[in-house]
Scaffold this motif. Structure first.
Motif, PDB file in Angstrom:
ATOM      1  N   THR A 148       0.627   3.936   9.101  1.00 19.96           N
ATOM      2  CA  THR A 148       1.745   3.505   8.269  1.00 19.96           C
ATOM      3  C   THR A 148       1.497   2.067   7.830  1.00 19.96           C
ATOM      4  O   THR A 148       1.253   1.200   8.660  1.00 19.96           O
ATOM      5  N   VAL A 149       1.568   1.830   6.542  1.00 21.44           N
ATOM      6  CA  VAL A 149       1.431   0.484   5.978  1.00 21.44           C
ATOM      7  C   VAL A 149       2.588   0.284   5.018  1.00 21.44           C
ATOM      8  O   VAL A 149       2.580   0.785   3.898  1.00 21.44           O
ATOM      9  N   ARG A 150       3.602  -0.431   5.458  1.00 20.01           N
ATOM     10  CA  ARG A 150       4.810  -0.600   4.663  1.00 20.01           C
ATOM     11  C   ARG A 150       4.840  -2.008   4.062  1.00 20.01           C
ATOM     12  O   ARG A 150       4.422  -2.991   4.695  1.00 20.01           O
ATOM     13  N   THR A 151       5.356  -2.084   2.851  1.00 22.72           N
ATOM     14  CA  THR A 151       5.503  -3.375   2.177  1.00 22.72           C
ATOM     15  C   THR A 151       6.593  -3.268   1.135  1.00 22.72           C
ATOM     16  O   THR A 151       7.018  -2.164   0.768  1.00 22.72           O
ATOM     17  N   VAL A 166       8.028   0.447   0.513  1.00 27.05           N
ATOM     18  CA  VAL A 166       7.082   1.512   0.161  1.00 27.05           C
ATOM     19  C   VAL A 166       6.079   1.671   1.296  1.00 27.05           C
ATOM     20  O   VAL A 166       5.565   0.690   1.831  1.00 27.05           O
ATOM     21  N   ASP A 167       5.791   2.942   1.655  1.00 27.18           N
ATOM     22  CA  ASP A 167       4.739   3.247   2.615  1.00 27.18           C
ATOM     23  C   ASP A 167       3.464   3.494   1.812  1.00 27.18           C
ATOM     24  O   ASP A 167       3.307   4.530   1.148  1.00 27.18           O
ATOM     25  N   LEU A 168       2.546   2.527   1.850  1.00 27.32           N
ATOM     26  CA  LEU A 168       1.324   2.630   1.047  1.00 27.32           C
ATOM     27  C   LEU A 168       0.437   3.774   1.523  1.00 27.32           C
ATOM     28  O   LEU A 168      -0.281   4.379   0.711  1.00 27.32           O
ATOM     29  N   THR A 169       0.446   4.076   2.801  1.00 22.66           N
ATOM     30  CA  THR A 169      -0.376   5.183   3.298  1.00 22.66           C
ATOM     31  C   THR A 169       0.059   6.506   2.676  1.00 22.66           C
ATOM     32  O   THR A 169      -0.769   7.299   2.206  1.00 22.66           O
ATOM     33  N   THR A 170       1.378   6.749   2.653  1.00 25.79           N
ATOM     34  CA  THR A 170       1.901   7.973   2.031  1.00 25.79           C
ATOM     35  C   THR A 170       1.598   7.983   0.543  1.00 25.79           C
ATOM     36  O   THR A 170       1.217   9.014  -0.031  1.00 25.79           O
ATOM     37  N   LEU A 171       1.749   6.833  -0.115  1.00 27.41           N
ATOM     38  CA  LEU A 171       1.494   6.737  -1.558  1.00 27.41           C
ATOM     39  C   LEU A 171       0.034   7.061  -1.859  1.00 27.41           C
ATOM     40  O   LEU A 171      -0.262   7.808  -2.802  1.00 27.41           O
ATOM     41  N   VAL A 172      -0.877   6.528  -1.051  1.00 27.16           N
ATOM     42  CA  VAL A 172      -2.303   6.771  -1.282  1.00 27.16           C
ATOM     43  C   VAL A 172      -2.636   8.251  -1.109  1.00 27.16           C
ATOM     44  O   VAL A 172      -3.367   8.850  -1.922  1.00 27.16           O
ATOM     45  N   ARG A 173      -2.125   8.850  -0.066  1.00 28.98           N
ATOM     46  CA  ARG A 173      -2.401  10.275   0.169  1.00 28.98           C
ATOM     47  C   ARG A 173      -1.822  11.146  -0.945  1.00 28.98           C
ATOM     48  O   ARG A 173      -2.452  12.124  -1.376  1.00 28.98           O
ATOM     49  N   ARG A 174      -0.633  10.775  -1.404  1.00 31.59           N
ATOM     50  CA  ARG A 174       0.002  11.564  -2.459  1.00 31.59           C
ATOM     51  C   ARG A 174      -0.795  11.502  -3.759  1.00 31.59           C
ATOM     52  O   ARG A 174      -1.015  12.512  -4.422  1.00 31.59           O
ATOM     53  N   ARG A 175      -1.284  10.306  -4.139  1.00 29.51           N
ATOM     54  CA  ARG A 175      -2.035  10.179  -5.382  1.00 29.51           C
ATOM     55  C   ARG A 175      -3.420  10.812  -5.261  1.00 29.51           C
ATOM     56  O   ARG A 175      -3.931  11.385  -6.228  1.00 29.51           O
ATOM     57  N   ALA A 176      -4.024  10.720  -4.077  1.00 32.11           N
ATOM     58  CA  ALA A 176      -5.321  11.372  -3.893  1.00 32.11           C
ATOM     59  C   ALA A 176      -5.182  12.891  -4.013  1.00 32.11           C
ATOM     60  O   ALA A 176      -6.027  13.565  -4.616  1.00 32.11           O
ATOM     61  N   ALA A 177      -4.100  13.427  -3.456  1.00 25.68           N
ATOM     62  CA  ALA A 177      -3.866  14.872  -3.570  1.00 25.68           C
ATOM     63  C   ALA A 177      -3.615  15.277  -5.019  1.00 25.68           C
ATOM     64  O   ALA A 177      -4.049  16.349  -5.463  1.00 25.68           O
ATOM     65  N   GLY A 179     -19.820  14.578  -5.079  1.00 27.33           N
ATOM     66  CA  GLY A 179     -19.676  13.281  -4.414  1.00 27.33           C
ATOM     67  C   GLY A 179     -18.403  13.166  -3.594  1.00 27.33           C
ATOM     68  O   GLY A 179     -17.613  14.118  -3.468  1.00 27.33           O
ATOM     69  N   ARG A 180     -18.218  11.994  -3.051  1.00 26.90           N
ATOM     70  CA  ARG A 180     -17.076  11.747  -2.166  1.00 26.90           C
ATOM     71  C   ARG A 180     -16.440  10.414  -2.543  1.00 26.90           C
ATOM     72  O   ARG A 180     -17.127   9.437  -2.834  1.00 26.90           O
ATOM     73  N   ILE A 181     -15.105  10.377  -2.511  1.00 29.29           N
ATOM     74  CA  ILE A 181     -14.336   9.159  -2.803  1.00 29.29           C
ATOM     75  C   ILE A 181     -13.472   8.853  -1.592  1.00 29.29           C
ATOM     76  O   ILE A 181     -12.672   9.700  -1.166  1.00 29.29           O
ATOM     77  N   ASP A 182     -13.647   7.661  -1.027  1.00 28.57           N
ATOM     78  CA  ASP A 182     -12.849   7.240   0.126  1.00 28.57           C
ATOM     79  C   ASP A 182     -11.685   6.387  -0.349  1.00 28.57           C
ATOM     80  O   ASP A 182     -11.862   5.405  -1.083  1.00 28.57           O
ATOM     81  N   VAL A 183     -10.481   6.776   0.090  1.00 29.86           N
ATOM     82  CA  VAL A 183      -9.268   6.040  -0.261  1.00 29.86           C
ATOM     83  C   VAL A 183      -8.550   5.701   1.033  1.00 29.86           C
ATOM     84  O   VAL A 183      -8.347   6.583   1.890  1.00 29.86           O
ATOM     85  N   SER A 184      -8.150   4.427   1.193  1.00 24.98           N
ATOM     86  CA  SER A 184      -7.502   4.023   2.437  1.00 24.98           C
ATOM     87  C   SER A 184      -6.462   2.949   2.158  1.00 24.98           C
ATOM     88  O   SER A 184      -6.494   2.260   1.135  1.00 24.98           O
ATOM     89  N   ALA A 185      -5.526   2.833   3.096  1.00 21.31           N
ATOM     90  CA  ALA A 185      -4.518   1.765   3.085  1.00 21.31           C
ATOM     91  C   ALA A 185      -4.494   1.166   4.481  1.00 21.31           C
ATOM     92  O   ALA A 185      -4.309   1.883   5.471  1.00 21.31           O
ATOM     93  N   VAL A 186      -4.687  -0.148   4.566  1.00 22.28           N
ATOM     94  CA  VAL A 186      -4.720  -0.834   5.863  1.00 22.28           C
ATOM     95  C   VAL A 186      -3.929  -2.130   5.751  1.00 22.28           C
ATOM     96  O   VAL A 186      -3.679  -2.650   4.660  1.00 22.28           O
ATOM     97  N   ARG A 187      -3.552  -2.650   6.929  1.00 23.05           N
ATOM     98  CA  ARG A 187      -2.904  -3.962   6.988  1.00 23.05           C
ATOM     99  C   ARG A 187      -3.947  -4.999   7.371  1.00 23.05           C
ATOM    100  O   ARG A 187      -4.743  -4.777   8.286  1.00 23.05           O
ATOM    101  N   THR A 188      -3.955  -6.114   6.643  1.00 18.81           N
ATOM    102  CA  THR A 188      -4.898  -7.198   6.890  1.00 18.81           C
ATOM    103  C   THR A 188      -4.136  -8.447   7.321  1.00 18.81           C
ATOM    104  O   THR A 188      -2.902  -8.463   7.353  1.00 18.81           O
ATOM    105  N   ALA A 189      -4.903  -9.500   7.627  1.00 19.69           N
ATOM    106  CA  ALA A 189      -4.275 -10.767   8.031  1.00 19.69           C
ATOM    107  C   ALA A 189      -3.489 -11.382   6.886  1.00 19.69           C
ATOM    108  O   ALA A 189      -2.507 -12.092   7.098  1.00 19.69           O
ATOM    109  N   GLU A 190      -3.904 -11.119   5.634  1.00 18.69           N
ATOM    110  CA  GLU A 190      -3.206 -11.688   4.477  1.00 18.69           C
ATOM    111  C   GLU A 190      -2.091 -10.800   3.954  1.00 18.69           C
ATOM    112  O   GLU A 190      -1.262 -11.254   3.168  1.00 18.69           O
ATOM    113  N   GLY A 191      -2.056  -9.512   4.347  1.00 10.74           N
ATOM    114  CA  GLY A 191      -1.033  -8.623   3.813  1.00 10.74           C
ATOM    115  C   GLY A 191      -1.456  -7.177   3.959  1.00 10.74           C
ATOM    116  O   GLY A 191      -1.784  -6.712   5.050  1.00 10.74           O
TER     117      GLY A 191
END
Length: 458
Positions: free
Chosen positions: A341-344, A310-321, A370-382
């Motif tokens: 791109t954040v794949r898992t 799954v590409d989490l970045t695409t998933l996040v953008r799709r649900r935000a839209a 108001g404003r809602i920030d939604v993001s997907a990133v890769r971290t050291a743990e996952g």
């Protein structure tokens, strides 16, 4: 637990056996020494009588013969001294009485007094024995008998008994260790089976049980209660699975009917509402995936998700839209950022459902405009999905309770909702190996984060 149990049983045993063995070894050493002293005193008494006769007769021939035979048998030298302290034969008599200690004992004996018997000592302090006995004739001292005996034989006997005692102590400790290991195994065996049964139930094996006769009688009641608890859990889970199966099956029919009507409606409205119809189709397809996930959970007991790349970045953008139209009614806007791109490996339907619960809360508590920030990133743990709103947020003491079921802040009691959103999201993420964290955001509002393992860590 096994180590602690062995220590509890074995340490007192080692201490008791060691103390008893030490006491026995000391007693054995004293017994050997006292027996040796008694034998030497008896022999000395015999030679004192013979020496009196030799001194009175003025001839040492008879005495010397007995002393030589005794020396050849036991290695003990016996010397007679007259009342002046001058030694008689044998020729090496001077060697026997040359020490100052022996000379002092001779002087004491010639004065008519006997010396004190030696005290019991440790084997390595047990030295050669010298005894001096006065020779009397009618109340007058006419000489003395000096006996110089080697202690090699009694010392060797003491060492032998000590080694034998040490061997017995080690054997008892070894036997105790064997018994304690067997006893610990016997006591802990049902606990291990209990632990294994609980792990099996956690993995979804609801048939895991323990034989009632396993282990000591004191644990039988606990095992019986565990089996009853497992039976009750199995019944509850079975009812939940039946409900989920029935609910997902019953919801599928009206959903299919609704999607069919949307397709019929699409042919009537033409190009005018094509965009809205397409959005309805996407949401209908997503609801179908959710029902399939719910059905899969019900059939598998919720133990294994439908894992896919799954590409989490695409998933996040799709649900935000998808939520933008709902948010736009209050002029709330979504801003998506993060890595390109954040794949898992995860279940997209579960992550979408959890994200929808959080986005619903974010829209609900965001102020107008108001404003809602939604993001997907890769971290050291996952991988991490973050949703940050600008609402009233929570007090620091309330953050830990945010994922509890039916919990709501005292300030939000009049806001529509049941307090299940974050709890549902937390349960969903946990089923795919993730977790939900809630924290206050700088400048106000709330930040909810989804932490998911990446494909290399799964």
């Amino acid at each position: 637990m096994r180590r602690r149990l062995i220590i509890v049983f074995l340490l007192p045993l080692v201490l008791v056996v060691t103390v008893l063995g030490g006491a026995f070894a000391w007693s054995a050493a004293r017994s050997v020494q006292q027996e040796f002293y008694a034998e030497q005193l008896g022999d000395l008494a015999y030679f004192t009588t013979s020496a009196r006769q030799s001194l009175l007769s003025g001839s040492s021939d008879a005495f010397d013969g007995e002393a030589d035979r005794y020396r050849s048998l036991y290695g003990t030298r016996i010397v007679v001294v007259d009342r002046t302290g001058r030694p008689w034969a044998p020729d090496d008599a001077e060697r026997v009485i040359e020490s100052e200690e022996v000379a002092a004992q001779i002087a004491l004996a010639l004065s008519g007094r006997r010396g004190e018997l030696p005290q019991d000592v440790l084997p390595w302090q047990f030295s050669d024995l010298s005894l001096v006995e006065p020779v009397f004739d009618g109340g007058d001292v006419i000489g003395a008998v000096v006996m110089s005996a080697s202690v090699e034989v009694p010392r060797a006997e003491i060492v032998r008994q000590w080694l034998l005692t040490a061997a017995v102590v080690l054997a008892v400790i070894g036997a105790g260790l064997f018994i304690v290991f067997r006893l610990a195994g016997w006591v802990l065996r049902p606990l291990r089976r209990l632990d294994g049964a609980m792990e099996a139930i956690e993995r979804g094996d609801m048939d895991a049980r323990i034989a009632d006769e396993t282990g000591p009688a004191e644990l039988h009641h606990m095992i019986l209660m565990f089996n009853r608890m497992a039976d009750e859990i199995e019944r509850v889970v079975s009812r939940q699975q039946e409900f989920a199966l029935n609910a997902s099956h019953e919801l599928r029919n009206p959903l299919n009917a609704l999607l069919l009507r949307v397709e019929v409606l699409a042919t009537d409205i033409g190009e005018v509402g094509a965009a809205d119809v397409e959005k309805i189709r996407e949401e209908g397809a997503r609801m179908t995936r959710i029902l399939d996930t719910l059905l899969g959970f019900a059939r598998r007991g919720g133990q294994h998700a439908a894992v896919a790349d799954v590409d989490l970045t695409t998933l996040v953008r799709r649900r935000a839209a998808a939520w933008q139209e709902v948010a736009a009614r209050r002029d709330v806007r979504f801003v998506t950022d993060g890595d390109a791109t954040v794949r898992t490996l995860t279940d997209a339907a579960i992550v979408e459902s959890a994200l929808d619960a959080v986005l619903d809360n974010a829209v609900k508590f965001s102020p107008d405009g108001g404003r809602i920030d939604v993001s997907a990133v890769r971290t050291a743990e996952g991988c991490r999905i973050s949703v940050r709103d600008r609402g009233p947020g929570l007090e620091p003491g309330e953050l830990d309770q945010a994922t509890d079921r039916f919990w709501r802040s005292s300030r939000d009691q009049n806001t529509p909702g049941s307090g299940l959103g974050l709890a549902i999201a937390s349960d969903l993420l946990r089923s795919v190996g993730g977790r939900v964290s809630v924290e206050g955001a700088e400048g106000g509002g709330l930040r909810v984060c989804f932490d998911l393992p990446d494909e290399e860590r799964r």
